[in-house]
Scaffold this motif. Structure first.
Motif, PDB file in Angstrom:
ATOM      1  N   ILE A  92      28.156  15.544   4.774  1.00 38.58           N
ATOM      2  CA  ILE A  92      27.585  15.741   6.023  1.00 38.58           C
ATOM      3  C   ILE A  92      29.057  15.304   6.986  1.00 38.58           C
ATOM      4  CG2 ILE A  92      26.406  14.973   7.867  1.00 38.58           C
ATOM      5  CD1 ILE A  92      24.083  14.497   5.642  1.00 38.58           C
ATOM      6  N   GLY A  93      29.706  14.384   6.589  1.00 44.25           N
ATOM      7  CA  GLY A  93      30.849  13.923   7.360  1.00 44.25           C
ATOM      8  C   GLY A  93      31.970  14.908   7.370  1.00 44.25           C
ATOM      9  N   TYR A  94      32.367  15.553   6.200  1.00 41.77           N
ATOM     10  CA  TYR A  94      33.236  16.592   6.321  1.00 41.77           C
ATOM     11  C   TYR A  94      32.885  17.830   7.151  1.00 41.77           C
ATOM     12  CZ  TYR A  94      35.602  20.630   4.183  1.00 41.77           C
ATOM     13  OH  TYR A  94      36.433  21.877   3.868  1.00 41.77           O
ATOM     14  N   ALA A  95      31.566  18.397   6.787  1.00 42.58           N
ATOM     15  CA  ALA A  95      31.039  19.481   7.536  1.00 42.58           C
ATOM     16  C   ALA A  95      31.449  18.997   9.072  1.00 42.58           C
ATOM     17  CB  ALA A  95      29.841  19.954   7.462  1.00 42.58           C
ATOM     18  N   HIS A  96      30.905  18.019   9.623  1.00 40.77           N
ATOM     19  CA  HIS A  96      31.271  17.556  10.885  1.00 40.77           C
ATOM     20  C   HIS A  96      32.589  17.488  11.449  1.00 40.77           C
ATOM     21  CE1 HIS A  96      27.145  16.626  12.651  1.00 40.77           C
ATOM     22  NE2 HIS A  96      26.917  15.870  11.712  1.00 40.77           N
ATOM     23  N   GLU A  97      33.434  17.061  10.486  1.00 36.94           N
ATOM     24  CA  GLU A  97      34.673  17.007  10.689  1.00 36.94           C
ATOM     25  C   GLU A  97      35.437  18.472  10.987  1.00 36.94           C
ATOM     26  OE1 GLU A  97      38.996  15.661   8.796  1.00 36.94           O
ATOM     27  OE2 GLU A  97      37.284  15.188   7.607  1.00 36.94           O
ATOM     28  N   GLN A  98      35.000  19.336  10.120  1.00 40.20           N
ATOM     29  CA  GLN A  98      35.518  20.868  10.130  1.00 40.20           C
ATOM     30  C   GLN A  98      35.073  21.400  11.548  1.00 40.20           C
ATOM     31  OE1 GLN A  98      37.874  21.950   8.334  1.00 40.20           O
ATOM     32  NE2 GLN A  98      37.528  19.798   7.537  1.00 40.20           N
ATOM     33  N   LEU A  99      33.948  20.817  12.184  1.00 39.90           N
ATOM     34  CA  LEU A  99      33.356  21.337  13.193  1.00 39.90           C
ATOM     35  C   LEU A  99      33.868  20.608  14.514  1.00 39.90           C
ATOM     36  CD1 LEU A  99      29.728  21.990  12.148  1.00 39.90           C
ATOM     37  CD2 LEU A  99      31.304  23.977  12.710  1.00 39.90           C
ATOM     38  N   GLY A 100      34.687  19.884  14.413  1.00 43.48           N
ATOM     39  CA  GLY A 100      35.317  19.176  15.623  1.00 43.48           C
ATOM     40  C   GLY A 100      34.293  17.824  15.809  1.00 43.48           C
ATOM     41  N   HIS A 101      33.463  17.450  15.222  1.00 44.31           N
ATOM     42  CA  HIS A 101      32.549  16.366  15.771  1.00 44.31           C
ATOM     43  C   HIS A 101      33.013  15.252  15.272  1.00 44.31           C
ATOM     44  CE1 HIS A 101      29.561  19.584  15.459  1.00 44.31           C
ATOM     45  NE2 HIS A 101      29.950  20.005  16.222  1.00 44.31           N
ATOM     46  N   ALA A 102      34.235  14.799  15.679  1.00 42.53           N
ATOM     47  CA  ALA A 102      34.948  13.485  15.085  1.00 42.53           C
ATOM     48  C   ALA A 102      34.139  12.450  15.157  1.00 42.53           C
ATOM     49  CB  ALA A 102      36.359  13.165  15.954  1.00 42.53           C
ATOM     50  N   ALA A 103      33.302  11.759  16.030  1.00 41.93           N
ATOM     51  CA  ALA A 103      32.571  10.740  15.998  1.00 41.93           C
ATOM     52  C   ALA A 103      31.348  10.525  15.014  1.00 41.93           C
ATOM     53  CB  ALA A 103      31.712  10.471  17.411  1.00 41.93           C
ATOM     54  N   LEU A 104      30.785  11.903  14.748  1.00 43.05           N
ATOM     55  CA  LEU A 104      29.643  12.018  14.057  1.00 43.05           C
ATOM     56  C   LEU A 104      30.243  12.187  12.326  1.00 43.05           C
ATOM     57  CD1 LEU A 104      27.241  14.648  15.430  1.00 43.05           C
ATOM     58  CD2 LEU A 104      26.869  12.282  15.045  1.00 43.05           C
ATOM     59  N   ALA A 105      31.540  12.701  12.195  1.00 43.25           N
ATOM     60  CA  ALA A 105      32.224  12.668  10.898  1.00 43.25           C
ATOM     61  C   ALA A 105      32.483  11.163  10.770  1.00 43.25           C
ATOM     62  CB  ALA A 105      33.570  13.488  11.073  1.00 43.25           C
ATOM     63  N   GLU A 106      33.069  10.584  11.637  1.00 46.38           N
ATOM     64  CA  GLU A 106      33.210   8.999  11.128  1.00 46.38           C
ATOM     65  C   GLU A 106      32.276   8.219  10.774  1.00 46.38           C
ATOM     66  OE1 GLU A 106      35.471   5.247  13.131  1.00 46.38           O
ATOM     67  OE2 GLU A 106      35.749   7.016  14.255  1.00 46.38           O
ATOM     68  N   THR A 107      31.115   8.443  11.500  1.00 48.52           N
ATOM     69  CA  THR A 107      29.723   7.646  11.469  1.00 48.52           C
ATOM     70  C   THR A 107      29.328   7.982   9.697  1.00 48.52           C
ATOM     71  OG1 THR A 107      29.172   7.830  13.560  1.00 48.52           O
ATOM     72  CG2 THR A 107      27.523   7.524  11.801  1.00 48.52           C
ATOM     73  N   TRP A 108      29.238   9.325   9.390  1.00 47.23           N
ATOM     74  CA  TRP A 108      28.874   9.740   8.067  1.00 47.23           C
ATOM     75  C   TRP A 108      29.845   9.086   7.030  1.00 47.23           C
ATOM     76  CZ3 TRP A 108      24.018  10.815   6.853  1.00 47.23           C
ATOM     77  CH2 TRP A 108      23.110  11.372   7.832  1.00 47.23           C
ATOM     78  N   TYR A 109      31.067   9.274   7.225  1.00 45.26           N
ATOM     79  CA  TYR A 109      32.239   8.882   6.085  1.00 45.26           C
ATOM     80  C   TYR A 109      32.021   7.401   5.905  1.00 45.26           C
ATOM     81  CZ  TYR A 109      34.858  13.152   5.993  1.00 45.26           C
ATOM     82  OH  TYR A 109      35.257  14.365   6.007  1.00 45.26           O
ATOM     83  N   ARG A 110      31.691   6.533   6.968  1.00 44.89           N
ATOM     84  CA  ARG A 110      31.416   5.223   6.795  1.00 44.89           C
ATOM     85  C   ARG A 110      30.074   4.881   6.183  1.00 44.89           C
ATOM     86  NH1 ARG A 110      35.591   2.314   9.004  1.00 44.89           N
ATOM     87  NH2 ARG A 110      36.700   3.228  10.939  1.00 44.89           N
ATOM     88  N   ARG A 111      29.246   5.573   6.465  1.00 46.22           N
ATOM     89  CA  ARG A 111      28.131   5.682   5.810  1.00 46.22           C
ATOM     90  C   ARG A 111      28.122   5.713   4.163  1.00 46.22           C
ATOM     91  NH1 ARG A 111      22.489   6.180   7.190  1.00 46.22           N
ATOM     92  NH2 ARG A 111      21.167   6.898   5.585  1.00 46.22           N
ATOM     93  N   ALA A 112      28.804   6.787   3.889  1.00 52.34           N
ATOM     94  CA  ALA A 112      28.994   6.727   2.414  1.00 52.34           C
ATOM     95  C   ALA A 112      29.920   5.765   1.695  1.00 52.34           C
ATOM     96  CB  ALA A 112      29.992   8.208   2.207  1.00 52.34           C
ATOM     97  N   ILE A 113      30.649   5.240   2.745  1.00 56.57           N
ATOM     98  CA  ILE A 113      31.453   4.202   2.080  1.00 56.57           C
ATOM     99  C   ILE A 113      30.392   2.824   1.869  1.00 56.57           C
ATOM    100  CG2 ILE A 113      33.244   2.394   2.610  1.00 56.57           C
ATOM    101  CD1 ILE A 113      34.830   4.746   4.000  1.00 56.57           C
ATOM    102  N   ALA A 114      29.705   2.754   2.850  1.00 56.79           N
ATOM    103  CA  ALA A 114      28.722   1.594   2.796  1.00 56.79           C
ATOM    104  C   ALA A 114      27.913   1.648   1.707  1.00 56.79           C
ATOM    105  CB  ALA A 114      27.995   1.393   4.017  1.00 56.79           C
ATOM    106  N   GLN A 115      27.296   3.120   1.270  1.00 59.78           N
ATOM    107  CA  GLN A 115      26.742   3.234   0.130  1.00 59.78           C
ATOM    108  C   GLN A 115      27.036   2.944  -1.155  1.00 59.78           C
ATOM    109  OE1 GLN A 115      25.510   7.106   1.756  1.00 59.78           O
ATOM    110  NE2 GLN A 115      23.384   6.734   1.907  1.00 59.78           N
ATOM    111  N   ALA A 116      28.369   3.165  -1.153  1.00 65.10           N
ATOM    112  CA  ALA A 116      29.030   3.234  -2.337  1.00 65.10           C
ATOM    113  C   ALA A 116      30.366   2.470  -2.216  1.00 65.10           C
ATOM    114  CB  ALA A 116      29.491   4.697  -3.036  1.00 65.10           C
ATOM    115  N   PRO A 117      30.653   1.192  -2.008  1.00 65.58           N
ATOM    116  CA  PRO A 117      31.721   0.431  -1.413  1.00 65.58           C
ATOM    117  C   PRO A 117      32.890   0.917  -2.370  1.00 65.58           C
ATOM    118  CG  PRO A 117      29.900  -0.742  -1.660  1.00 65.58           C
ATOM    119  CD  PRO A 117      29.364   0.340  -2.376  1.00 65.58           C
ATOM    120  N   ARG A 118      32.973   1.283  -3.504  1.00 64.17           N
ATOM    121  CA  ARG A 118      34.248   1.731  -4.172  1.00 64.17           C
ATOM    122  C   ARG A 118      34.516   3.427  -4.214  1.00 64.17           C
ATOM    123  NH1 ARG A 118      36.223  -1.842  -6.908  1.00 64.17           N
ATOM    124  NH2 ARG A 118      37.341  -0.411  -8.611  1.00 64.17           N
ATOM    125  N   LEU A 119      34.004   3.774  -3.131  1.00 69.46           N
ATOM    126  CA  LEU A 119      34.001   5.433  -3.157  1.00 69.46           C
ATOM    127  C   LEU A 119      35.411   5.689  -2.390  1.00 69.46           C
ATOM    128  CD1 LEU A 119      32.485   8.143  -3.433  1.00 69.46           C
ATOM    129  CD2 LEU A 119      31.888   7.870  -0.901  1.00 69.46           C
TER     130      LEU A 119
END
Length: 262
Positions: free
Chosen positions: A87-114
């Motif tokens: 979801i973060g990647y798709a938002h990033e490609q669409l230029g939704h930087a804030a949403l992309a960052e939110t979802w990437y950080r969510r992924a990292i929180a879900q899997a700290p070794r990602l």
């Protein structure tokens, strides 16, 4: 009489369609793969793997809005690090930087070794000018995984990003990005290292040569042509460069014409 196997039949058929889709994808028969993933979802709308594969195929075709739609549909019934990262990647490609960052950080929180999400987030932060944050994120990824052959490149890039105002660092980053085919990012770094007036023909031809030396022939072609259009006096050099670029791109008629002009 109730039959549990009958209830399971659509899910089993969906799994078969999904596996067929994977087989077609492996054979690079993308259209057939997409048909099978869609068939799996018709049979079992909550088949997560099929939904993600369909979304990834759409993103591969640069249909990012449709890909994001599939990922967000999956998010209605699933919550995984992979899904958050996509979801973060798709938002990033669409230029939704804030949403992309939110979802990437969510992924990292879900899997700290990602690590993949950290590196994607680092790229995103860098494009926003948050270079030190990007460097820190790369270092986090390196601490989690050594990355083998990639470790040196990531380490080098991280160190260069910390040298925000150093022209040599900008030039070195331009070299990395142009070689990797990240042309726009490379051009930004090159221009930071070698400031020039807009449409300066000599600056454009130097940029074209920079790209040519790094085997980015389409970019070189663009900047040689821009140099000519901007009124370059030394057009022989530009025509020679255009000839090489055309030749490397398999455009032999155009190459021959430029060689004659040179």
């Amino acid at each position: 009489m109730f039959s549990f196997s009958a209830c399971r039949a659509p899910e089993q058929q969906a799994e078969k369609a999904y596996q067929k889709g994977l087989a077609f994808k492996e054979l690079q028969q993308v259209q057939l793969a997409e048909e099978q993933f869609r068939a799996a979802l018709t049979l079992s709308p909550h088949h997560l793997a099929a939904r993600l594969e369909l979304g990834k195929l759409l993103c591969d075709r640069r249909e990012f809005r449709q890909g994001l739609k599939e990922f967000l549909t999956a998010a209605e019934y699933a919550d995984t690090p992979q899904l958050s990262s996509l979801i973060g990647y798709a938002h990033e490609q669409l230029g939704h930087a804030a949403l992309a960052e939110t979802w990437y950080r969510r992924a990292i929180a879900q899997a700290p070794r990602l690590t993949d999400a950290r590196l994607r987030l680092a790229d995103l932060l860098e494009t926003q000018g948050r270079r030190r944050e990007a460097a820190d994120m790369m270092q986090e990824a390196l601490r989690i995984s050594p990355y083998g052959d990639e470790a040196d490149r990531i380490e080098t890039r991280s160190e260069l990003l910390r040298q925000a105002d150093d022209p040599d660092a900008h030039y070195a980053l331009a070299d990395i990005y142009i070689r990797e085919g990240r042309i726009l990012q490379g051009i930004q770094e090159y221009q930071a290292a070698m400031p020039s007036a807009p449409n300066d023909p000599y600056a454009l031809v130097n940029l074209a040569i920079f790209c040519l030396d790094r085997k980015q022939y389409a970019a070189a072609l663009t900047y040689f042509q821009q140099a000519c259009d901007a009124g370059l006096d030394a057009k022989l050099e530009a025509h020679a460069g255009l000839a090489v670029a055309h030749e490397q791109l398999g455009q032999f008629g155009e190459a021959a014409q430029e060689y004659r002009l040179a």
